[in-house]
Design an enzyme around this catalytic site. Sequence first.
Site, PDB file in Angstrom:
ATOM      1  N   HIS A   1      36.397  12.886  36.998  1.00 46.11           N
ATOM      2  CA  HIS A   1      35.388  12.644  35.953  1.00 46.11           C
ATOM      3  C   HIS A   1      35.806  11.532  34.994  1.00 46.11           C
ATOM      4  CE1 HIS A   1      33.293  16.091  37.412  1.00 46.11           C
ATOM      5  NE2 HIS A   1      34.148  16.982  36.951  1.00 46.11           N
TER       6      HIS A   1
HETATM    7 ZN   LIG Z   1      35.546  20.582  39.477  1.00 44.89          ZN
END
Ligand SMILES: [Zn+2]
Length: 300
Positions: free
Chosen positions: A121
């Site tokens: 992320h």
């Molecule tokens: Zn994850």
Amino acid sequence: MKIPLIHSPSYELELQDTHKVMGNKSTTLYDAISATQWSEKFKTVTCNGVAPKDLTLAHDENYIDRFVNNHLSSSEMKLINLPWSTQLLHRSLLTPAGTFEAAKSALKTGVACHTAGGSHHAYRSFGYGFCVFNDMAYAALRLQQEKLVRRVLILDCDVHQGDGTIDICKNNPDIFTCSIHGGQYIGPKRMLGSLDVALPDGTGDAQYLSKLRDAIDVISNNFLPDIVIYDAGVDVHLNDRLGRLNITSDGIIARDLLVLSFFQERKIPVATVIGGGYGLDRTELINRHMLVFEAVAKLY
Ligand SMILES: [Zn+2]
């Protein structure tokens, strides 16, 4: 030849037991692996962290500098959702080095495993969801920069979409990003990778494995990688605290064996990272993370 197991005791973070992130996960995992019979197939490899300037391959210099000097705003740190500490800084510089080392080692031995990694992320100019710097994107770009390989497949089986990886690699035609994930995850930006497979809540083993097989077919018809970086996230598990799929431990074993054996048969090296996994029962969680190491030990 023994299988490289990339590990560092400096992955530890001091976090409260109730934090979603298990601060000592890598060390606990490493100790648990070391206590198994199959651990003798591995040899431990350590490495030094990257220099912050190395990370400009994958990240904006301004973001790197401000994180390193603890100058990110509180809202930026809130997106990362981990408190800044020198431990977090060390870990954030070590993890990209570890995944790159795993990839480099895999080129020699066919496979290598990292006891950390999967910070998918982390976007080019900001961190998100427990991820500061993107180890997989960095490793892929560094492999290319050093001309060790040309084409890299990042196969992301964490339950969340590898949105940061897509952001960093989207303009690189020689990096194929495939993410197979729960469709309910909404990251900070809508991202579309080379191949995205969004699964409905409650997806079980059979459907999951069939979608994964289809995805691997699509990849193999479109892209021949020189190496695979495999995010073996276990937050797909039915008891995971954050995931919404219904995958059993047997399903995870079958997934890992499917991925590993597919590329092993084609003599394409694979570097594994652990990816996400969340749960208050830490023993169960570690057992789930051990599955990919056991699968590697079984196959190679
Ligand atoms: Zn994850």
